[in-house]
Design an enzyme around this catalytic site. Structure first.
Site, PDB file in Angstrom:
ATOM      1  N   MET A  52      40.963  46.944  51.928  1.00 32.37           N
ATOM      2  CA  MET A  52      41.359  48.453  51.061  1.00 32.37           C
ATOM      3  C   MET A  52      40.544  49.049  50.943  1.00 32.37           C
ATOM      4  SD  MET A  52      44.240  47.939  47.805  1.00 32.37           S
ATOM      5  CE  MET A  52      43.098  46.384  46.551  1.00 32.37           C
TER       6      MET A  52
ATOM      7  N   GLN B 226      50.280  48.305  44.586  1.00 33.12           N
ATOM      8  CA  GLN B 226      49.612  47.473  43.871  1.00 33.12           C
ATOM      9  C   GLN B 226      49.065  46.880  42.587  1.00 33.12           C
ATOM     10  OE1 GLN B 226      47.957  46.464  47.954  1.00 33.12           O
ATOM     11  NE2 GLN B 226      46.184  44.829  47.054  1.00 33.12           N
TER      12      GLN B 226
ATOM     13  N   HIS C 153      34.621  40.489  55.240  1.00 37.42           N
ATOM     14  CA  HIS C 153      36.359  41.491  55.583  1.00 37.42           C
ATOM     15  C   HIS C 153      35.657  41.508  57.378  1.00 37.42           C
ATOM     16  CE1 HIS C 153      36.805  43.866  51.472  1.00 37.42           C
ATOM     17  NE2 HIS C 153      37.862  43.664  52.724  1.00 37.42           N
TER      18      HIS C 153
ATOM     19  N   GLU D 284      41.558  34.046  53.101  1.00 32.20           N
ATOM     20  CA  GLU D 284      42.129  32.376  52.129  1.00 32.20           C
ATOM     21  C   GLU D 284      41.828  33.233  50.651  1.00 32.20           C
ATOM     22  OE1 GLU D 284      40.701  28.683  53.935  1.00 32.20           O
ATOM     23  OE2 GLU D 284      42.888  29.145  55.727  1.00 32.20           O
TER      24      GLU D 284
ATOM     25  N   GLN E 107      48.345  35.395  48.293  1.00 32.23           N
ATOM     26  CA  GLN E 107      48.699  36.741  48.578  1.00 32.23           C
ATOM     27  C   GLN E 107      49.102  36.062  50.345  1.00 32.23           C
ATOM     28  OE1 GLN E 107      47.131  40.842  48.827  1.00 32.23           O
ATOM     29  NE2 GLN E 107      45.971  39.689  50.762  1.00 32.23           N
TER      30      GLN E 107
HETATM   31  O1  PAF Z   1      44.508  41.886  50.144  1.00 31.64           O
HETATM   32  C1  PAF Z   1      44.087  43.839  50.346  1.00 31.64           C
HETATM   33  O2  PAF Z   1      42.674  43.686  50.525  1.00 31.64           O
HETATM   34  C2  PAF Z   1      45.701  44.025  50.188  1.00 31.64           C
HETATM   35  O3  PAF Z   1      45.783  42.961  49.643  1.00 31.64           O
HETATM   36  C3  PAF Z   1      45.834  44.174  51.271  1.00 31.64           C
HETATM   37  C4  PAF Z   1      46.281  43.346  52.489  1.00 31.64           C
HETATM   38  C5  PAF Z   1      44.907  45.259  52.032  1.00 31.64           C
HETATM   39  C6  PAF Z   1      47.177  44.983  50.464  1.00 31.64           C
HETATM   40  O4  PAF Z   1      47.014  46.364  50.217  1.00 31.64           O
END
Ligand code: PAF
Length: 279
Positions: free
Chosen positions: A31, A62, A38, A149, A154
């Site tokens: 996001m 979400q 990331h 992780e 998720q």
């Molecule tokens: O982990 C995230 O940043 C979000 O939940 C994802 C997997 C990009 C889905 O919007």
């Protein structure tokens, strides 16, 4: 040079050309507000795929809290510079109408692993994640997807989803990246005040101490209760959950014997932090 693509049709053409040349495509769904966590996913993708797509989409579906959605950091120009440095091939950054066009009516819902913890405290959150991830997998047509992780639940939800729906993509979980003082990297950390930032590492430190005690034979229930009290004493305003769970099914674990995970969500100032460690 990282190419920025905003439409699913343009992305499909690009990926189709790669696939005609037999290339394996890796995707890192994000996001945005990218940090070293990331970038470690982008590096893992780079090492295990021929072409790498990073997606940036702040997914309204979400967020159960509209304030959280509004305050979510958006730093696309800076993110793009970071992705260029990592030699990411494509930044796919669709607008909301590209992902959820007029008339959009589908919801993907994963039962079981979605229900406790984040599912209980953020109703609808995992439906939003499962729906957007299913779309991103369809739009990118990637063969591998890289997830941190840090969002352990998720990862279990997405793993279940691709198995259940026969989505031809391999989910690759990657280790949590931490600051030197142990705080798990998160896009939300920038919203901590200087004083809160000093308190934040207590979350991980407390969990580590509890995990070590449990591994050494201490009663999990007692250790979790003490850890919860220690987190509050450190300055967190609430602990939403602090659980010991089966690492894959996320069922509650009373005694060790199979791979287990300790997972937490706690609020510090205006920021909700989550973390997890192996026990
Ligand atoms: O982990 C995230 O940043 C979000 O939940 C994802 C997997 C990009 C889905 O919007």
């Amino acid at each position: 040079m990282t190419e920025v693509i905003r439409s699913a049709a343009a992305l499909r053409d690009r990926v189709a050309a790669w696939k005609r040349s037999g290339m394996l495509v890796g995707v890192v769904p994000t996001m945005g507000a990218l940090h070293d966590g990331h970038l470690s996913l982008a590096r893992a993708a780079r090492g295990q795929s021929d072409r790498v797509i990073v997606t940036i989409f702040v997914n309204p579906m979400q967020f159960n809290n509209p304030e959280d959605l509004k305050k979510y950091p958006r730093t696309e120009a800076h993110d793009l510079a970071l992705l260029e440095a990592e030699k990411v091939d494509v930044l796919f950054a669709p607008g909301p109408d590209e992902v959820y066009p007029e008339g959009f009516a589908t919801k993907v819902s994963v039962a079981g692993v979605s229900a406790p913890m984040e599912g209980a405290f953020r109703p609808g959150h995992f439906d939003g994640v499962a729906t957007v991830v299913t779309k991103l997998f369809g739009m990118t047509q990637a063969g591998r997807a890289f997830f941190g992780e840090k969002d352990w639940q998720q990862v279990q939800v997405v793993t279940r989803l691709v198995r259940d729906l026969n989505i031809p993509i391999r989910i690759i979980p990657c280790p949590t990246i931490r600051e030197e003082d142990g705080l798990a990297m998160s896009s939300r950390n920038v919203r901590l005040t200087a004083a809160e930032r000093k308190v934040a590492p207590a979350l991980h430190a407390t969990m580590q101490a509890a995990a070590e005690a449990i591994r050494g034979g201490a009663e999990p229930g007692v250790e979790l209760a003490e850890a919860r009290a220690a987190i509050l004493a450190a300055g967190f305003s609430s602990v939403e959950y602090l659980d010991l769970r089966d690492a894959a099914t996320l069922e509650t674990v009373q005694t060790l014997g199979r791979p287990a995970r300790m997972l937490v969500a706690a609020v510090l100032g205006e920021v909700r932090l989550i973390d997890n460690i192996a026990v």
